[in-house]
Enzyme design. Structure first.
Site, mmCIF file in Angstrom:
data_model
loop_
_atom_site.group_PDB
_atom_site.id
_atom_site.type_symbol
_atom_site.label_atom_id
_atom_site.label_comp_id
_atom_site.label_asym_id
_atom_site.label_seq_id
_atom_site.Cartn_x
_atom_site.Cartn_y
_atom_site.Cartn_z
ATOM 1 N N ASP A 30 0.899 -1.262 0.073
ATOM 2 C CA ASP A 30 -0.088 0.105 -0.013
ATOM 3 C C ASP A 30 0.731 1.130 -0.024
ATOM 4 O O ASP A 30 1.889 1.378 0.735
ATOM 5 C CB ASP A 30 -0.907 0.079 1.361
ATOM 6 C CG ASP A 30 -2.098 0.944 0.955
ATOM 7 O OD1 ASP A 30 -3.232 0.547 1.023
ATOM 8 O OD2 ASP A 30 -1.621 2.253 0.994
ATOM 9 N N ILE A 31 0.484 2.252 -0.815
ATOM 10 C CA ILE A 31 1.243 3.493 -0.945
ATOM 11 C C ILE A 31 1.186 4.311 0.154
ATOM 12 O O ILE A 31 2.289 4.957 0.550
ATOM 13 C CB ILE A 31 1.020 4.010 -2.107
ATOM 14 C CG1 ILE A 31 2.262 5.095 -3.034
ATOM 15 C CG2 ILE A 31 -0.282 4.950 -2.134
ATOM 16 C CD1 ILE A 31 1.843 5.591 -4.290
ATOM 17 N N ASN A 87 -12.575 -3.231 2.813
ATOM 18 C CA ASN A 87 -13.532 -1.992 3.051
ATOM 19 C C ASN A 87 -14.588 -2.185 1.856
ATOM 20 O O ASN A 87 -14.390 -2.529 0.748
ATOM 21 C CB ASN A 87 -12.785 -1.020 2.904
ATOM 22 C CG ASN A 87 -11.848 -0.382 3.936
ATOM 23 O OD1 ASN A 87 -12.216 -0.849 4.921
ATOM 24 N ND2 ASN A 87 -10.762 0.028 3.831
ATOM 25 N N HIS A 100 -10.264 -5.520 -2.963
ATOM 26 C CA HIS A 100 -9.109 -5.838 -2.458
ATOM 27 C C HIS A 100 -8.943 -6.199 -1.007
ATOM 28 O O HIS A 100 -9.694 -5.648 -0.224
ATOM 29 C CB HIS A 100 -8.158 -4.646 -2.765
ATOM 30 C CG HIS A 100 -8.431 -3.319 -2.434
ATOM 31 N ND1 HIS A 100 -9.588 -2.673 -2.986
ATOM 32 C CD2 HIS A 100 -8.225 -2.800 -1.382
ATOM 33 C CE1 HIS A 100 -9.818 -1.547 -2.379
ATOM 34 N NE2 HIS A 100 -9.194 -1.419 -1.353
HETATM 35 P P1 AMP Z 1 -9.637 1.221 0.019
HETATM 36 O O1 AMP Z 1 -9.822 2.647 1.057
HETATM 37 O O2 AMP Z 1 -9.904 0.096 0.918
HETATM 38 O O3 AMP Z 1 -10.443 1.419 -1.233
HETATM 39 O O4 AMP Z 1 -8.140 1.107 -0.016
HETATM 40 C C1 AMP Z 1 -7.264 1.465 -1.050
HETATM 41 C C2 AMP Z 1 -5.984 1.502 -0.670
HETATM 42 O O5 AMP Z 1 -5.319 1.858 -2.028
HETATM 43 C C3 AMP Z 1 -5.635 2.491 0.072
HETATM 44 O O6 AMP Z 1 -4.965 2.242 1.286
HETATM 45 C C4 AMP Z 1 -4.595 3.408 -0.612
HETATM 46 O O7 AMP Z 1 -3.392 4.025 0.080
HETATM 47 C C5 AMP Z 1 -4.227 2.657 -1.637
HETATM 48 N N1 AMP Z 1 -3.570 2.830 -2.701
HETATM 49 C C6 AMP Z 1 -3.710 4.122 -3.383
HETATM 50 N N2 AMP Z 1 -3.028 4.356 -4.568
HETATM 51 C C7 AMP Z 1 -2.204 3.422 -4.690
HETATM 52 C C8 AMP Z 1 -1.125 3.021 -5.414
HETATM 53 N N3 AMP Z 1 -0.764 3.727 -6.579
HETATM 54 N N4 AMP Z 1 -0.321 1.975 -4.938
HETATM 55 C C9 AMP Z 1 -0.610 1.226 -4.006
HETATM 56 N N5 AMP Z 1 -1.555 1.501 -3.146
HETATM 57 C C10 AMP Z 1 -2.243 2.533 -3.415
#
Ligand code: AMP
Length: 114
Positions: A30-31, A87, A100
């Site tokens: 996760d970023i 989520n 995810h």
């Molecule tokens: P959600 O809020 O459950 O939809 O989770 C989405 C997740 O994706 C969040 O924890 C973000 O930090 C993560 N995220 C967003 N953009 C990226 C990216 N480019 N690479 C990796 N993780 C990301």
């Protein structure tokens, strides 16, 4: 069909720190990590939310959970513990509409939800 950020990561159009992949799923860091280890387990199949799962996806969901626990074992924090979370939609905090599983671990997590 929607094309999300995660579809682009799966297709290698956007870089990500991929830590595992197989025929069914891709896992990457996760970023914005919310724990010392924060990895997302993403099916290659485009499914928007948990609400969109059908009985046909039962094995796929099992594979996501098994891949997450295998990763925790490999990285050495399975016994100390971790959390796996889906989520769903706005109130659940979902921001990317490609299903995810979050794996959070590598140290003590805040207890509780909300
Ligand atoms: P959600 O809020 O459950 O939809 O989770 C989405 C997740 O994706 C969040 O924890 C973000 O930090 C993560 N995220 C967003 N953009 C990226 C990216 N480019 N690479 C990796 N993780 C990301």
């Amino acid at each position: 069909m929607t094309d999300t950020l995660f579809d682009k990561i799966i297709r290698r159009e956007i870089p990500a720190q991929i830590v595992y992949e197989d025929a069914d799923l891709v896992a990457f860091k996760d970023i914005h990590p919310a724990a010392p280890v924060h990895v997302l387990f993403v099916p290659r199949k485009s499914i928007a939310t948990v609400n969109d799962l059908t009985n046909d996806d039962a094995a796929l969901i099992g594979k996501l959970v098994l891949a997450a626990s295998a990763y925790a074992k490999r990285e050495g924090f399975a016994e100390s513990g971790y959390r796996v979370v889906f989520n769903c939609n706005a109130d659940g905090g979902q921001t990317v509409y490609h299903l995810h599983l979050h794996l959070l671990g590598g140290g003590p997590l805040r207890v509780g939800f909300g």
